[in-house]
Design a protein around this motif. Structure first.
Motif, mmCIF file in Angstrom:
data_model
loop_
_atom_site.group_PDB
_atom_site.id
_atom_site.type_symbol
_atom_site.label_atom_id
_atom_site.label_comp_id
_atom_site.label_asym_id
_atom_site.label_seq_id
_atom_site.Cartn_x
_atom_site.Cartn_y
_atom_site.Cartn_z
ATOM 1 N N MET A 1 0.799 -1.191 0.000
ATOM 2 C CA MET A 1 0.000 0.000 0.000
ATOM 3 C C MET A 1 0.844 1.257 0.000
ATOM 4 O O MET A 1 0.418 2.276 -0.491
ATOM 5 C CB MET A 1 -0.897 -0.029 1.232
ATOM 6 N N ASN A 2 2.063 1.222 0.541
ATOM 7 C CA ASN A 2 2.932 2.385 0.587
ATOM 8 C C ASN A 2 3.904 2.411 -0.580
ATOM 9 O O ASN A 2 4.925 3.069 -0.520
ATOM 10 C CB ASN A 2 3.712 2.422 1.897
ATOM 11 N N ASP A 3 3.598 1.717 -1.632
ATOM 12 C CA ASP A 3 4.458 1.670 -2.809
ATOM 13 C C ASP A 3 4.391 3.021 -3.531
ATOM 14 O O ASP A 3 3.307 3.472 -3.904
ATOM 15 C CB ASP A 3 3.991 0.530 -3.725
ATOM 16 N N PRO A 4 5.525 3.738 -3.769
ATOM 17 C CA PRO A 4 5.514 5.047 -4.438
ATOM 18 C C PRO A 4 4.925 4.984 -5.855
ATOM 19 O O PRO A 4 4.281 5.918 -6.306
ATOM 20 C CB PRO A 4 6.973 5.467 -4.491
ATOM 21 N N ALA A 5 5.148 3.888 -6.561
ATOM 22 C CA ALA A 5 4.612 3.772 -7.910
ATOM 23 C C ALA A 5 3.089 3.723 -7.873
ATOM 24 O O ALA A 5 2.419 4.256 -8.750
ATOM 25 C CB ALA A 5 5.173 2.529 -8.592
ATOM 26 N N LEU A 6 2.534 3.094 -6.848
ATOM 27 C CA LEU A 6 1.086 2.988 -6.714
ATOM 28 C C LEU A 6 0.462 4.364 -6.415
ATOM 29 O O LEU A 6 -0.587 4.704 -6.931
ATOM 30 C CB LEU A 6 0.737 1.994 -5.597
ATOM 31 N N MET A 7 1.143 5.191 -5.622
ATOM 32 C CA MET A 7 0.605 6.495 -5.259
ATOM 33 C C MET A 7 0.570 7.453 -6.454
ATOM 34 O O MET A 7 -0.311 8.286 -6.573
ATOM 35 C CB MET A 7 1.421 7.104 -4.118
ATOM 36 N N THR A 8 1.525 7.348 -7.378
ATOM 37 C CA THR A 8 1.559 8.269 -8.517
ATOM 38 C C THR A 8 0.583 7.857 -9.605
ATOM 39 O O THR A 8 0.230 8.670 -10.442
ATOM 40 C CB THR A 8 2.975 8.353 -9.106
ATOM 41 N N THR A 9 0.140 6.601 -9.606
ATOM 42 C CA THR A 9 -0.801 6.172 -10.633
ATOM 43 C C THR A 9 -2.238 6.169 -10.130
ATOM 44 O O THR A 9 -3.157 5.980 -10.911
ATOM 45 C CB THR A 9 -0.443 4.763 -11.151
ATOM 46 N N ASN A 10 -2.434 6.415 -8.859
ATOM 47 C CA ASN A 10 -3.770 6.448 -8.285
ATOM 48 C C ASN A 10 -4.475 7.725 -8.764
ATOM 49 O O ASN A 10 -4.003 8.837 -8.511
ATOM 50 C CB ASN A 10 -3.660 6.425 -6.760
ATOM 51 N N PRO A 11 -5.625 7.607 -9.448
ATOM 52 C CA PRO A 11 -6.309 8.799 -9.976
ATOM 53 C C PRO A 11 -6.740 9.782 -8.885
ATOM 54 O O PRO A 11 -6.718 10.974 -9.093
ATOM 55 C CB PRO A 11 -7.521 8.250 -10.708
ATOM 56 N N GLN A 12 -7.096 9.266 -7.722
ATOM 57 C CA GLN A 12 -7.512 10.160 -6.643
ATOM 58 C C GLN A 12 -6.336 11.013 -6.162
ATOM 59 O O GLN A 12 -6.495 12.199 -5.885
ATOM 60 C CB GLN A 12 -8.095 9.361 -5.488
ATOM 61 N N MET A 13 -5.165 10.432 -6.085
ATOM 62 C CA MET A 13 -3.979 11.174 -5.649
ATOM 63 C C MET A 13 -3.596 12.221 -6.699
ATOM 64 O O MET A 13 -3.214 13.341 -6.366
ATOM 65 C CB MET A 13 -2.808 10.222 -5.385
ATOM 66 N N LEU A 14 -3.719 11.881 -7.979
ATOM 67 C CA LEU A 14 -3.393 12.824 -9.045
ATOM 68 C C LEU A 14 -4.373 14.004 -9.027
ATOM 69 O O LEU A 14 -3.970 15.160 -9.182
ATOM 70 C CB LEU A 14 -3.419 12.134 -10.404
ATOM 71 N N LEU A 15 -5.655 13.718 -8.825
ATOM 72 C CA LEU A 15 -6.634 14.796 -8.751
ATOM 73 C C LEU A 15 -6.389 15.696 -7.544
ATOM 74 O O LEU A 15 -6.516 16.923 -7.636
ATOM 75 C CB LEU A 15 -8.047 14.223 -8.694
ATOM 76 N N LEU A 16 -6.018 15.095 -6.421
ATOM 77 C CA LEU A 16 -5.711 15.878 -5.236
ATOM 78 C C LEU A 16 -4.506 16.771 -5.478
ATOM 79 O O LEU A 16 -4.512 17.953 -5.131
ATOM 80 C CB LEU A 16 -5.468 14.942 -4.044
ATOM 81 N N LEU A 17 -3.491 16.245 -6.105
ATOM 82 C CA LEU A 17 -2.286 17.009 -6.419
ATOM 83 C C LEU A 17 -2.606 18.154 -7.392
ATOM 84 O O LEU A 17 -2.181 19.289 -7.191
ATOM 85 C CB LEU A 17 -1.214 16.081 -7.008
ATOM 86 N N LEU A 18 -3.386 17.864 -8.445
ATOM 87 C CA LEU A 18 -3.764 18.903 -9.404
ATOM 88 C C LEU A 18 -4.628 19.981 -8.735
ATOM 89 O O LEU A 18 -4.484 21.173 -9.040
ATOM 90 C CB LEU A 18 -4.519 18.293 -10.589
#
Length: 119
Positions: A1-18
């Motif tokens: 779950m704490n995999d960095p590759a997983l966090m950058t491809t998660n659409p929710q994380m990308l929307l939060l960042l944007l």
């Protein structure tokens, strides 16, 4: 779950960042606008420009202060006197619509055609 590759491809994380980036950009623009001076020259108060009449092309002046209402004309209040650019002017007459008028140095015209003369 704490995999960095997983966090950058998660659409929710990308929307939060944007969303965060967008909020920072909008905040920066609003701060820049609020710090922009209102007057073009320092020490001079901002005043609205005279408004042109679309029919006659007259340049209407915008009073800074108005004293004692004395009547009405075309849904506009006629004031006994007005202050324009620091000078006092007294009501003189109504300029009928679509009339050619040449302003003298002592006269000012306020919409919709109220002529004031320097007091």
């Amino acid at each position: 779950m704490n995999d960095p590759a997983l966090m950058t491809t998660n659409p929710q994380m990308l929307l939060l960042l944007l969303g965060c980036v967008f909020a920072l950009v909008v905040g920066g623009v609003l701060i820049a606008i609020s710090e922009t001076p209102l007057a073009e020259s320092e020490g001079k108060a901002w005043a609205p420009a005279p408004l042109p009449d679309p029919v006659t092309g007259l340049q209407f002046d915008v009073p800074e202060r108005c004293a004692q209402p004395i009547g009405r004309y075309m849904d506009a209040t006629i004031f006994e006197s007005v202050c324009i650019e620091g000078a006092e002017y007294r009501f003189d007459r109504v300029l009928p619509p679509r009339v050619t008028w040449l302003r003298t140095e002592r006269e000012r015209c306020v919409a919709p055609g109220l002529v004031y003369v320097r007091a």
